[in-house]
Scaffold this motif. Structure first.
Motif, short mmCIF file in Angstrom:
data_model
loop_
_atom_site.label_atom_id
_atom_site.label_comp_id
_atom_site.label_asym_id
_atom_site.label_seq_id
_atom_site.Cartn_x
_atom_site.Cartn_y
_atom_site.Cartn_z
N MET A 1 3.08 1.63 -13.54
CA MET A 1 2.29 2.17 -14.65
C MET A 1 2.66 1.46 -15.95
SD MET A 1 2.39 6.11 -15.94
CE MET A 1 2.36 6.83 -14.33
N GLY A 2 1.66 1.15 -16.76
CA GLY A 2 1.91 0.57 -18.09
C GLY A 2 2.18 1.70 -19.06
N VAL A 3 3.40 1.75 -19.58
CA VAL A 3 3.81 2.92 -20.35
C VAL A 3 3.28 2.89 -21.80
CG1 VAL A 3 5.80 4.20 -21.21
CG2 VAL A 3 5.84 3.23 -18.92
N GLU A 4 3.34 1.71 -22.45
CA GLU A 4 2.90 1.63 -23.84
C GLU A 4 1.44 2.06 -24.00
OE1 GLU A 4 5.19 -0.27 -22.71
OE2 GLU A 4 6.69 -0.54 -24.30
N VAL B 1 -4.41 2.60 -16.39
CA VAL B 1 -2.99 2.80 -16.69
C VAL B 1 -2.03 2.37 -15.59
CG1 VAL B 1 -3.22 4.62 -18.41
CG2 VAL B 1 -3.18 5.21 -15.97
N ALA B 2 -2.53 2.16 -14.38
CA ALA B 2 -1.58 1.84 -13.32
C ALA B 2 -2.25 1.09 -12.17
CB ALA B 2 -0.95 3.12 -12.79
N GLY B 3 -1.38 0.39 -11.42
CA GLY B 3 -1.79 -0.18 -10.15
C GLY B 3 -1.02 0.58 -9.07
N SER B 4 -1.63 0.68 -7.89
CA SER B 4 -0.95 1.47 -6.85
C SER B 4 -1.40 1.02 -5.47
CB SER B 4 -1.30 2.95 -7.05
OG SER B 4 -2.68 3.15 -6.79
N GLY B 5 -0.69 1.49 -4.47
CA GLY B 5 -1.10 1.18 -3.11
C GLY B 5 -0.01 1.52 -2.10
N MET B 6 -0.34 1.30 -0.81
CA MET B 6 0.62 1.49 0.27
C MET B 6 1.28 0.14 0.52
SD MET B 6 0.30 4.64 0.81
CE MET B 6 1.35 4.85 2.25
N ASP C 1 7.63 2.32 -12.46
CA ASP C 1 7.31 2.10 -11.05
C ASP C 1 7.88 3.24 -10.22
OD1 ASP C 1 6.46 -0.85 -11.41
OD2 ASP C 1 6.54 -0.59 -9.20
N GLY C 2 7.17 3.61 -9.19
CA GLY C 2 7.68 4.65 -8.32
C GLY C 2 7.42 4.30 -6.86
N ILE C 3 8.32 4.75 -5.99
CA ILE C 3 8.05 4.64 -4.55
C ILE C 3 8.38 5.97 -3.89
CG2 ILE C 3 8.30 2.14 -4.17
CD1 ILE C 3 11.22 2.64 -3.39
N ALA C 4 7.55 6.29 -2.89
CA ALA C 4 7.83 7.49 -2.08
C ALA C 4 7.84 7.03 -0.62
CB ALA C 4 6.77 8.56 -2.31
N VAL C 5 9.03 7.04 -0.03
CA VAL C 5 9.21 6.62 1.37
C VAL C 5 9.25 7.89 2.20
CG1 VAL C 5 10.64 5.29 2.97
CG2 VAL C 5 10.63 4.71 0.52
N GLU C 6 8.15 8.20 2.89
CA GLU C 6 8.08 9.50 3.57
C GLU C 6 7.32 9.42 4.88
OE1 GLU C 6 6.56 12.47 0.66
OE2 GLU C 6 8.03 11.50 -0.66
N GLU C 7 7.83 10.11 5.91
CA GLU C 7 7.06 10.26 7.15
C GLU C 7 5.73 10.91 6.76
OE1 GLU C 7 7.92 8.79 9.70
OE2 GLU C 7 10.11 8.83 9.58
N GLY C 8 4.66 10.39 7.29
CA GLY C 8 3.36 11.02 7.05
C GLY C 8 2.77 10.72 5.69
N MET C 9 3.42 9.85 4.88
CA MET C 9 2.82 9.48 3.59
C MET C 9 1.58 8.64 3.88
SD MET C 9 2.46 9.46 0.39
CE MET C 9 3.86 10.34 -0.27
N SER C 10 0.52 8.88 3.10
CA SER C 10 -0.74 8.18 3.32
C SER C 10 -1.32 7.75 1.98
CB SER C 10 -1.73 9.12 4.01
OG SER C 10 -1.98 10.22 3.15
N PHE C 11 -2.37 6.96 2.05
CA PHE C 11 -3.05 6.55 0.82
C PHE C 11 -3.51 7.78 0.05
CE2 PHE C 11 -6.89 4.66 -1.35
CZ PHE C 11 -6.18 3.85 -2.22
N ARG C 12 -4.07 8.76 0.79
CA ARG C 12 -4.49 10.03 0.17
C ARG C 12 -3.32 10.70 -0.53
NH1 ARG C 12 -7.97 12.54 -1.49
NH2 ARG C 12 -9.95 11.51 -1.26
N GLY C 13 -2.18 10.69 0.21
CA GLY C 13 -0.97 11.30 -0.35
C GLY C 13 -0.57 10.62 -1.65
N LEU C 14 -0.70 9.28 -1.67
CA LEU C 14 -0.39 8.51 -2.89
C LEU C 14 -1.29 8.94 -4.04
CD1 LEU C 14 0.69 6.07 -4.58
CD2 LEU C 14 -1.02 4.67 -3.43
N LEU C 15 -2.60 9.03 -3.76
CA LEU C 15 -3.51 9.42 -4.84
C LEU C 15 -3.18 10.82 -5.34
CD1 LEU C 15 -6.95 7.97 -3.60
CD2 LEU C 15 -5.03 6.82 -4.70
#
Ligand SMILES: N[C@@H](Cc1ccccc1)C(=O)O
Length: 490
Positions: free
Chosen positions: A452-455, A427-432, A371-385
Motif C-alpha cells: 500500500m502507498g501510505v503517503e 492505494v495498493a497492489g495485491s494478489g496471491m 506491505d502485508g502477508i497472510a500465510v494461511e491454510e485455506g487463504m484465497s483471493f476472495r479472502g485477500l479481498l
C-alpha cells in the motif's frame, strides 16, 4: 441604574477616587496606569470592562506624532538657515556680497535667502545681500524644541509646524489614541454599585454578606486558553494508527534493510532480470559497495531454477548480488517467506522505500509503503479481498473496489481503489503469491499479499494536496491538526 462591579473593577475605581481622579479627566490607559501606579495591562483590561458597563467612555482621537529630521536637528542646534543668514550679515556689518554668502552658507544658501526674503528680513540689491530686520524664528524654534522633547506640536502652532514639515525640518505621522474619561463622578458610581464576587467563600457565608453580594455567573461560552503540549507529528500519528489497525487484525510488524540486494527486491519475487522496473531510472542503485552477499546456496539455486524455467533466460548471480535502495517493502515480505513461516502467519512492514522521482507535489524519492502477508491454510483471493476491505473499514473507509492487475509475483492480482471525499484513488497492489515462488521457498500454504502507498492515503484522508506537507516542520502548521487522542489514551 446601579452597576455591578467585580472586586478588580471596584479596586480600580477606589484607587482613582483616592487619587482625586473622581471626574473631569481624560487620559489614555497608559497615562492612567502610570498616574496611579498600577500594572498597565491590568488597567487596560479593567477599563475595557468598565467601558462596557458605561462607567467610562472611550474616545478615539487622532494626533500627529512628529520627529526632527537631520536638517531639523541642525536648525535646532545652529538656527534655521534664515537665522544663520541674519547672523552672518550682522557680523559683516549689515551686508555682504552674494558670492560670499553663498560660500559661507553652502547648500543652505537657497533656503536661507528664500525664507529670509519672504519674511522681509533681507533684500538683494546690486549683487549684495542687505539686512533689513534682525529677524528671529521664535515660533519655529518652539515647535522644533517641543517636537524634540515630546514629538507633539505646541497648541496654536499647527500652521508653523506644517510649514516646517514642508521644509523637511520635521516629519509627522497621524496616530490614533483611545482616550478614557468617566461618564459620571466615580465616587457616585462606587456608592451605588453592587459588588459581584466570583466565589462564595466561608467568610461571605459566616458574615451573612452573601445576602448582599452578587455572585458572578459562569460564562460557559468563554474560550479556555489554548495549550500546545508536546505531541507526535501528525504524520507519525497517522503511521501509528495504521500500525494499530494491522495489530488489531493479528499482523506482527517486521522490518528489513533499506539497502537491499536485488535478489530480495526483485529476483526472489520472480521479477525477470531484464524487467524495466530494474532499470536505473526506476531504482536507486548503490555504487559503493555495488554488490553484497547472496543468501544460502540452496535458496539461490531455487531462485535461479525458477527464473530459468519460468522466463527462459540465463539468470545472473551478479545482477542478483547488486545493491539497491529497496523500491518496495515487498522485499521484506520476500525475506519473511524465505524463512518458511508456519501457517497461520500474519506479518506487515510499514517503512521507507526509494524511487528516483523528481520532488513535486505528488512525488518524493523516499516514501512509505505498508506491505502485508497472510500465510494461511485455506487463504484465497476472495479472502485477500476481504482482508483488504476490513483494513480499510478499520481506517474508516467503506468504499473499496478492485481492478484486475499484473505483478510478476502474484496471480491473480488486483489494484485496490478506495473512495475518499468523492474521489476514487488507487492505494495498493495485491494478489496471491505465485506458486513458483512458494515452491522455490518451500512454503506450503497459500499466501495473500499486498503493498500500500501510505503517503497517498494520508494525503486523501487528511485533505493535504502537497506530499511535502506530510513532512512539514512548521509548528503553526502542525498545530492545525487535531490531536489523535486514541493514540495517547490507550
Ligand atoms: N510491491 C508492489 C505492490 C504489491 C505488493 C504485494 C503484492 C502485490 C503488489 C508495488 O510496489 O507496487
Amino acid at each position: 441604574m446601579p452597576v455591578t462591579l467585580s472586586p478588580g473593577e471596584r479596586e480600580l475605581l477606589e484607587t482613582l477616587v483616592s487619587k482625586g481622579l473622581v471626574s473631569g479627566w481624560r487620559m489614555t490607559t497608559a497615562e492612567l496606569a502610570e498616574r496611579i501606579g498600577m500594572d498597565r495591562s491590568r488597567v487596560e483590561a479593567l477599563s475595557r470592562l468598565l467601558v462596557e458597563k458605561g462607567v467610562f467612555k472611550l474616545v478615539e482621537e487622532e494626533f500627529l506624532e512628529c520627529r526632527l529630521t537631520d536638517e531639523g536637528r541642525e536648525s535646532l542646534d545652529k538656527g534655521l538657515p534664515e537665522e544663520r543668514l541674519v547672523k552672518l550679515l550682522e557680523e559683516r556689518g549689515g551686508e555682504a556680497a552674494i558670492e560670499e554668502v553663498r560660500r559661507e552658507l553652502g547648500s543652505l544658501y537657497g533656503p536661507a535667502i528664500g525664507n529670509a526674503a519672504r519674511r522681509g528680513w533681507v533684500r538683494i540689491e546690486a549683487g549684495r545681500v542687505k539686512l533689513l530686520a534682525r529677524g528671529e524664528a521664535v515660533d519655529e524654534r518652539r515647535v522644533l524644541e517641543e517636537v524634540a522633547r515630546s514629538g507633539r506640536i505646541p497648541p496654536g502652532l499647527e500652521s508653523v509646524a506644517k510649514e516646517l514639515a514642508r521644509r523637511k525640518q520635521i516629519v509627522c505621522e497621524k496616530k490614533r489614541v483611545a482616550i478614557l474619561e468617566p461618564t459620571r463622578p466615580l465616587d457616585e458610581v462606587l456608592r451605588e454599585a453592587v459588588v459581584e464576587v466570583g466565589a462564595l467563600t466561608r467568610e461571605l457565608i459566616e458574615s451573612g454578606a452573601w445576602r448582599k453580594v452578587r455572585l458572578r455567573r459562569y460564562n460557559l461560552k468563554a474560550e479556555p486558553p489554548r495549550r500546545y503540549p508536546g505531541r507526535l507529528h501528525f504524520y507519525v500519528e497517522f503511521l501509528e494508527m495504521l500500525r494499530d489497525v494491522m495489530r488489531e487484525m493479528g499482523f506482527v510488524e517486521y522490518e528489513g534493510p533499506l539497502v537491499e540486494l536485488e535478489f530480495w527486491n526483485f529476483d526472489a519475487l520472480y521479477q525477470a532480470q531484464d524487467h524495466p522496473a530494474r532499470e536505473i531510472h526506476d531504482t536507486f542503485r548503490v555504487e559503493k559497495p555495488a554488490a553484497g552477499d547472496l543468501p544460502h546456496e540452496q535458496l539461490v539455486e531455487a531462485v535461479r531454477r525458477m527464473h530459468e524455467k519460468g522466463w527462459g533466460y540465463k539468470w545472473s548471480r551478479d545482477i542478483a548480488s547488486r545493491l539497491v535502495l529497496r523500491s518496495h517493502t515487498t522485499a521484506v515480505s520476500a525475506r519473511l517467506l524465505a524463512l518458511r513461516p508456519k501457517p497461520p502467519f500474519r506479518a506487515f512492514v510499514l517503512s521507507r522505500v526509494y524511487r528516483p522521482d523528481v520532488v513535486d507535489a505528488r512525488h518524493l524519492p523516499e516514501f512509505h509503503q505498508l506491505d502485508g502477508i497472510a500465510v494461511e491454510e485455506g487463504m484465497s483471493f476472495r479472502g485477500l479481498l476481504g482482508l483488504l476491505k476490513e483494513i480499510f473499514e478499520r481506517i474508516g473507509i467503506r468504499d473499496v473496489k478492485f481492478k484486475p492487475a499484473y505483478f510478476p509475483f502474484t496471480e491473480p492480482s488486483a489494484e485496490v481503489y478506495v473512495r475518499i471525499g468523492g474521489q476514487w484513488i488507487e492505494v495498493a497492489g495485491s494478489g496471491m503469491i505465485r506458486p513458483e515462488i512458494l515452491e522455490a521457498f518451500g512454503v506450503d500454504a497459500p499466501v495473500a499479499a499486498w503493498g500500500m502507498g501510505v503517503e497517498r492515503l494520508a494525503m486523501a484522508l487528511l485533505g493535504i494536496n502537497d506530499i511535502r506537507l506530510l513532512y512539514a516542520r512548521d509548528v503553526d502548521y502542525l498545530r492545525r491538526f487535531p490531536v489523535n487522542w486514541r493514540l495517547y489514551t490507550r
